[in-house]
Design an enzyme around this catalytic site. Structure first.
Site, PDB file in Angstrom:
ATOM      1  CG  ASN A 103      -0.420  -0.202   2.519  1.00 16.45           C
ATOM      2  OD1 ASN A 103       0.657  -0.774   2.659  1.00 16.45           O
ATOM      3  ND2 ASN A 103      -1.124   0.254   3.532  1.00 16.45           N
ATOM      4  CB  VAL A 104       1.604   3.732  -2.258  1.00 16.91           C
ATOM      5  CG1 VAL A 104       2.313   5.075  -2.384  1.00 16.91           C
ATOM      6  CG2 VAL A 104       2.564   2.593  -2.619  1.00 16.91           C
ATOM      7  CD  GLU A 105      -1.574   4.691   4.621  1.00 16.08           C
ATOM      8  OE1 GLU A 105      -1.096   5.557   5.386  1.00 16.08           O
ATOM      9  OE2 GLU A 105      -2.248   3.711   5.008  1.00 16.08           O
ATOM     10  CD  GLU A 121      -5.440  -5.770  -1.784  1.00 18.70           C
ATOM     11  OE1 GLU A 121      -4.997  -4.628  -1.547  1.00 18.70           O
ATOM     12  OE2 GLU A 121      -6.061  -6.449  -0.945  1.00 18.70           O
ATOM     13  CB  CYS A 136     -10.664  -3.392   1.089  1.00 17.78           C
ATOM     14  SG  CYS A 136     -10.109  -2.625  -0.445  1.00 17.78           S
ATOM     15  CB  CYS A 143      -8.605  -4.883  -3.166  1.00 18.08           C
ATOM     16  SG  CYS A 143      -7.738  -3.291  -3.046  1.00 18.08           S
TER      17      CYS A 143
END
Ligand code: THU
Length: 128
Positions: A45-47, A58, A89, A92
């Site tokens: 994940n890349v916030e 994903e 989620c 995804c």
């Protein structure tokens, strides 16, 4: 394809999780997917400071899938910071449906299931 090496998939997912950029949620996620041709693709994940722009792990995995030649996902392992299975989620699940279909296998804390079971009655390419 038979004989999915879930151990390797989980290991690659954990490696990806350690590269996550999650300064806001502090909830790093990693995911690895086995492609029908034997490739293993992964993502983290890349916030973003604009929280809603966060890219789930994903998303990165699907980008890796397409960048590295495409094909169908046959099995996916997604993990949390402890390396334990994390159920994808809702958004995804739709991504996995697009690139793996209902038969794609998914590792969860309760064992293995399928994208079809996680997203019954899914909308997909066949509707268009
Ligand atoms: N996250 C994922 O990367 N994949 C999922 O399937 C569930 C949630 C990320 C998004 C966000 O960076 C953090 O987990 C907390 O929601």
């Amino acid at each position: 394809m038979t004989g999915i090496d879930w151990g390797t998939l989980r290991k690659v997912a954990v490696e990806a999780m350690h590269r996550a950029y999650a300064p806001y949620s502090k909830f790093p996620v990693g995911v690895a997917g086995l492609v029908e041709d034997g490739r293993v693709v992964s993502g983290c994940n890349v916030e973003n400071a604009s929280y809603g722009l966060t890219l789930c792990a994903e998303c990165g995995m699907v980008s890796d899938l397409i960048r590295s030649g495409g094909g169908r996902l046959v099995a996916v392992s997604c993990v949390d910071r402890d390396g334990e299975p994390l159920t994808p989620c809702g958004r995804c699940r739709q991504l996995l449906f697009e690139h793996g279909g209902p038969e794609c296998q998914v590792e969860t804390a309760d064992g293995h299931t399928t994208v079809g079971a996680l997203l019954p009655g899914a909308f997909g390419p066949d509707y268009l």
